[in-house]
Design an enzyme around this catalytic site. Structure first.
Site, PDB file in Angstrom:
ATOM      1  N   CYS A   2       0.912  -1.141   0.000  1.00  0.00           N
ATOM      2  CA  CYS A   2       0.000   0.000   0.000  1.00  0.00           C
ATOM      3  C   CYS A   2       0.946   1.184   0.000  1.00  0.00           C
ATOM      4  CB  CYS A   2      -0.822   0.115   1.289  1.00  0.00           C
ATOM      5  SG  CYS A   2      -2.086  -1.138   1.488  1.00  0.00           S
ATOM      6  N   ARG A  27       2.100   0.901  -5.895  1.00  0.00           N
ATOM      7  CA  ARG A  27       2.088   0.069  -4.697  1.00  0.00           C
ATOM      8  C   ARG A  27       0.694  -0.484  -4.396  1.00  0.00           C
ATOM      9  NH1 ARG A  27       6.482   0.666  -1.519  1.00  0.00           N
ATOM     10  NH2 ARG A  27       5.324  -0.046   0.289  1.00  0.00           N
ATOM     11  N   TRP A  74      -3.730  -1.555  -1.452  1.00  0.00           N
ATOM     12  CA  TRP A  74      -3.683  -2.855  -2.118  1.00  0.00           C
ATOM     13  C   TRP A  74      -4.208  -3.821  -1.064  1.00  0.00           C
ATOM     14  CZ3 TRP A  74      -2.943  -5.129  -6.682  1.00  0.00           C
ATOM     15  CH2 TRP A  74      -2.582  -6.476  -6.714  1.00  0.00           C
ATOM     16  N   ASN A 100       0.528   1.000   6.153  1.00  0.00           N
ATOM     17  CA  ASN A 100       1.004   0.054   5.144  1.00  0.00           C
ATOM     18  C   ASN A 100       1.663  -1.090   5.915  1.00  0.00           C
ATOM     19  OD1 ASN A 100       4.011  -0.007   3.164  1.00  0.00           O
ATOM     20  ND2 ASN A 100       2.252  -1.330   3.010  1.00  0.00           N
ATOM     21  N   GLY A 101       1.216  -2.310   5.659  1.00  0.00           N
ATOM     22  CA  GLY A 101       1.788  -3.460   6.359  1.00  0.00           C
ATOM     23  C   GLY A 101       0.688  -4.403   6.790  1.00  0.00           C
ATOM     24  N   GLU A 481       9.669 -23.415 -15.087  1.00  0.00           N
ATOM     25  CA  GLU A 481       9.519 -21.993 -14.794  1.00  0.00           C
ATOM     26  C   GLU A 481      10.762 -21.220 -15.257  1.00  0.00           C
ATOM     27  OE1 GLU A 481       7.327 -20.009 -14.285  1.00  0.00           O
ATOM     28  OE2 GLU A 481       8.207 -18.262 -13.315  1.00  0.00           O
ATOM     29  N   LYS A 485      10.767 -18.171 -18.014  1.00  0.00           N
ATOM     30  CA  LYS A 485      11.317 -16.835 -17.718  1.00  0.00           C
ATOM     31  C   LYS A 485      12.274 -16.409 -18.818  1.00  0.00           C
ATOM     32  CE  LYS A 485       9.077 -15.617 -15.503  1.00  0.00           C
ATOM     33  NZ  LYS A 485       7.991 -16.090 -14.718  1.00  0.00           N
ATOM     34  N   GLU A 488      10.366 -15.755 -22.292  1.00  0.00           N
ATOM     35  CA  GLU A 488       9.415 -14.648 -22.396  1.00  0.00           C
ATOM     36  C   GLU A 488      10.088 -13.275 -22.355  1.00  0.00           C
ATOM     37  OE1 GLU A 488       6.446 -14.295 -19.290  1.00  0.00           O
ATOM     38  OE2 GLU A 488       7.833 -15.069 -17.800  1.00  0.00           O
ATOM     39  N   HIS A 504      14.317 -40.116 -24.910  1.00  0.00           N
ATOM     40  CA  HIS A 504      13.219 -40.588 -25.762  1.00  0.00           C
ATOM     41  C   HIS A 504      12.978 -39.651 -26.945  1.00  0.00           C
ATOM     42  CE1 HIS A 504      12.425 -43.786 -22.942  1.00  0.00           C
ATOM     43  NE2 HIS A 504      12.511 -42.891 -21.969  1.00  0.00           N
ATOM     44  N   LYS A 603       0.024  -8.419 -18.849  1.00  0.00           N
ATOM     45  CA  LYS A 603       0.126  -8.865 -17.452  1.00  0.00           C
ATOM     46  C   LYS A 603      -1.069  -9.739 -17.073  1.00  0.00           C
ATOM     47  CE  LYS A 603       1.930  -9.154 -13.410  1.00  0.00           C
ATOM     48  NZ  LYS A 603       2.991 -10.170 -13.330  1.00  0.00           N
TER      49      LYS A 603
HETATM   50  C1  F6R Z   1       4.741 -15.441 -16.921  1.00  0.00           C
HETATM   51  C2  F6R Z   1       3.434 -15.019 -16.483  1.00  0.00           C
HETATM   52  C3  F6R Z   1       2.236 -15.658 -17.093  1.00  0.00           C
HETATM   53  C4  F6R Z   1       1.107 -15.757 -16.042  1.00  0.00           C
HETATM   54  C5  F6R Z   1      -0.185 -16.298 -16.681  1.00  0.00           C
HETATM   55  C6  F6R Z   1      -1.281 -16.475 -15.651  1.00  0.00           C
HETATM   56  O1  F6R Z   1       5.767 -14.807 -16.237  1.00  0.00           O
HETATM   57  O2  F6R Z   1       3.324 -14.155 -15.666  1.00  0.00           O
HETATM   58  O3  F6R Z   1       2.536 -16.900 -17.607  1.00  0.00           O
HETATM   59  O4  F6R Z   1       1.532 -16.604 -15.022  1.00  0.00           O
HETATM   60  O5  F6R Z   1      -0.625 -15.427 -17.679  1.00  0.00           O
HETATM   61  O6  F6R Z   1      -1.578 -15.280 -15.023  1.00  0.00           O
HETATM   62  P1  F6R Z   1      -2.355 -15.244 -13.657  1.00  0.00           P
HETATM   63  O7  F6R Z   1      -1.458 -15.840 -12.611  1.00  0.00           O
HETATM   64  O8  F6R Z   1      -2.654 -13.805 -13.399  1.00  0.00           O
HETATM   65  O9  F6R Z   1      -3.580 -16.079 -13.833  1.00  0.00           O
END
Ligand code: F6R
Length: 608
Positions: A2, A27, A74, A100-101, A481, A485, A488, A504, A603
């Site tokens: 926050c 934030r 938040w 905040n906290g 994962e 990373k 992407e 295989h 996002k």
């Molecule tokens: C990769 C990434 C995406 C999300 C995916 C699901 O770094 O962020 O692969 O993980 O789009 O998003 P959420 O978690 O918001 O459902």
């Protein structure tokens, strides 16, 4: 997370507070509010939604006050709503607080305050603070705040005003950031430097439990025993843009470095040494947990990868069969769902269209739904039966880092909780894992404090068009994962494979100089993994190994090794993913990619 701000000076406070809050919206931005001392009264204006809603509301009022505090929220405790927004006040509205906290012992404090006759109107942890300050108030605001904080456990940055000790702002911090801006005949409080940069570049950086009293005659800083503290002014030389990222070049790096705190916050009040696990948003009875005969974990992307770890962990601890699927596949494959099915939907944003659709489908067929999400009040959190909020704070970079780590923590807690209820694991073993979880924040910080050995591999990775990630068991889940990373944000093609599966087919792609990152943190699979590494090594691959401190045997087989601090194998994913995040990040930076906003990505994916 926050954001809080405060102003005391000669100008009208309201526009300065709004301007400061606009710099802190990163934030949190689900609601906002301000409080000013106007004509001897505390006036509060607050509302749900973006800051523009608050702006419209306060512009009409035309407050003339030159003292005020503000907040952008938040949500963590209580959904975003007008009443849950800050500032919060005591019953007769004489005291206002922005916070905040997280106050970890707020339930105990709330019950005690209710027994003392106090009435609560919101669902927040914060509301205990104005009541506590009221309880201890005896004419001097800082004394009351000092006494109140002695009762509070958890993290806080506070701004407090009162009509009964007017012309004063009292502020304090513990484990949440707070800076004090020093202007000419004016002073400021803020969660972060950008909020004051338009007015001053001189700030005090507060330490934990330092109390600030701001009046027209200046700023005084005390320790918790009310001894005066002398502090050096810190002169800010960065520009606003860099300051918003806390001095980091990108939000992604900032968020990687926020992971130790995010882990701590997510564990907060849920895992306490020697006590049974409590999960605030999950209301399952022992009978219901024992009745589940199958769990589906459903998610997309990074959230899906956390679910792969979750499958291993829940099966191992709670002994319930778990199927994991990507939401877009699950929803079209006529999954077998009965009333004995538990579905765990994981989503940082809580808005991903495929995950939401899968949730609705399962709910319709009678499954019980637990959501793991970072966004309070999101669609997925509202439609699920139970919710586990990961308290990671807003994640701005498209590539998920701190949200992933807190999803892992959530899954460990849920698995342990079920194991405790079902009695499927010895109590001593559960305590050992809890201890391990409580130490993870520190071990994460240990890795982040010395990233040079990891960065040393960027020059190697960066030249490749393809990179392969290998692992077995939990390491395979982390390999997925790590691979995502890298691809992407750096646009280097990468794939993750289970170590034993390579032969295989995929091993045909390995040739002289092929880049391989091999994870070997799992003690029971270590020898098998080392022999998989040998298979690619003999075909010319250049291998970077990720192992746990003490597992040095791997050095005979790989070209170089990164070690993570020693933890129980089951908890290793939380640590082993960090070098992979760092590698991906610095590789993307070296390639000149737009790290925080990679091409073609969003996002939150709210379309199918
Ligand atoms: C990769 C990434 C995406 C999300 C995916 C699901 O770094 O962020 O692969 O993980 O789009 O998003 P959420 O978690 O918001 O459902």
């Amino acid at each position: 997370m926050c954001g809080i701000v405060g102003y005391l000076g000669e100008k009208k406070a309201t526009p300065i507070l709004i301007e400061g809050l606009s710099k802190l919206e990163y934030r949190g931005y689900d609601s906002s509010g301000i409080a000013v001392v106007e004509n001897g009264e505390v006036k509060i204006e607050k509302c749900r939604g973006r800051l523009s809603n608050l702006k419209d509301k306060v512009l009409d009022k035309d407050f003339t006050s030159s003292i005020g505090i503000g907040h952008t929220r938040w949500a963590t405790h209580g959904e975003p709503s007008d009443v849950n927004s800050h500032p919060h006040s005591n019953q007769d509205g004489t005291i206002a607080v922005v916070h905040n906290g997280i106050i970890e012992n707020y339930i105990v404090l709330r019950e005690w305050l209710i027994s003392e006759g106090y009435k609560f109107v919101s669902e927040t942890d914060t509301e205990v603070i104005p009541h506590l300050v009221d309880y201890y108030f005896d004419g001097n605001l800082e004394d009351a705040v000092i006494k109140a904080t002695k009762r509070m456990e958890g993290s806080y940055a506070l701004g407090v005003i009162s009509k009964n000790d007017p012309d004063k702002i009292v502020a304090v911090r513990k484990d949440s950031p707070l800076v004090i801006g020093v202007g000419e005949n004016e002073s400021f409080i803020a969660s972060d430097i950008p909020a004051v940069l338009n007015s001053t570049r001189d700030v005090y950086l507060l330490e934990d439990k330092e109390f600030v009293v701001m009046t027209k005659s200046g700023i005084t800083i005390y320790d918790e025993n009310k001894n005066k503290v002398d502090k050096q002014i810190f002169h800010v030389t960065w520009d606003i843009d860099a300051a918003e990222k806390g001095g980091y070049e990108h939000f992604m790096l900032k968020e990687i470095y926020e992971q130790p705190k995010a882990i701590k916050d997510t564990l907060t009040s849920r895992i306490v040494k020697g006590e049974k696990i409590k999960i605030d948003g999950i209301h399952l009875t022992k009978e219901q947990i024992e009745n589940f005969d199958r769990i589906y974990i459903i998610a997309c992307g990074t959230a899906y990868h956390s679910g792969v770890v979750g499958k291993y962990v829940i099966e191992r601890l709670a002994k319930i069969p778990v199927e994991i699927d990507v939401a877009s596949e699950f929803r079209y494959r006529n999954p077998l769902i009965t009333e004995k099915t538990l579905m765990i939907c994981i989503s940082q944003s809580g808005e991903t269209a495929d995950t939401l659709a899968a949730l609705r489908l399962a709910k319709e067929k009678g499954a019980r739904i637990i959501a793991i999400t970072n966004v309070v009040g999101s669609s997925i959190s509202r439609e699920a039966d139970d919710v586990f909020y990961t308290w990671a704070g807003p994640e701005i970079a498209v590539a998920s880092t701190k949200a992933y780590i807190t999803m892992l923590i959530a899954l460990y807690i849920i698995a342990l909780y079920m194991a405790e209820v079902k009695n499927t694991v010895r109590a001593t073993e559960i305590e050992k894992i809890k201890d391990g979880l409580l130490n993870l924040s520190e071990k994460t910080a240990e890795i982040l404090n010395d990233i040079e050995p990891i960065k040393a591999f960027v020059d190697e990775i960066y030249k490749h068009k393809d990179v392969y990630y290998l692992g077995r068991g939990l390491d395979y889940a982390v390999a997925m994962e790590g691979s995502l990373k890298l691809k992407e944000i750096s646009y280097i093609h990468s794939e993750a494979y289970a170590g034993g599966e390579l032969k295989h087919g995929t091993i045909a792609l390995i040739e002289e100089g092929t880049s391989v990152i091999a994870l070997a943190t799992q003690s029971d699979l270590y020898d098998k993994m080392v022999s998989n590494i040998r298979e690619v090594k003999t075909r010319g691959a250049k291998v970077l190994g990720i192992a746990m401190e003490g597992q040095t045997e791997i050095e005979k087989t790989v070209d170089a090794t990164i070690y993570i601090p020693k933890v129980m194998s089951i908890l290793a994913p939380v640590l082993s993913v960090i070098p992979l995040q760092i590698l991906a990040y610095y590789t993307a930076v070296k390639k000149g990619c737009d790290v925080d906003k990679p091409r073609n990505l969003a996002k939150s994916v709210t379309v199918e």
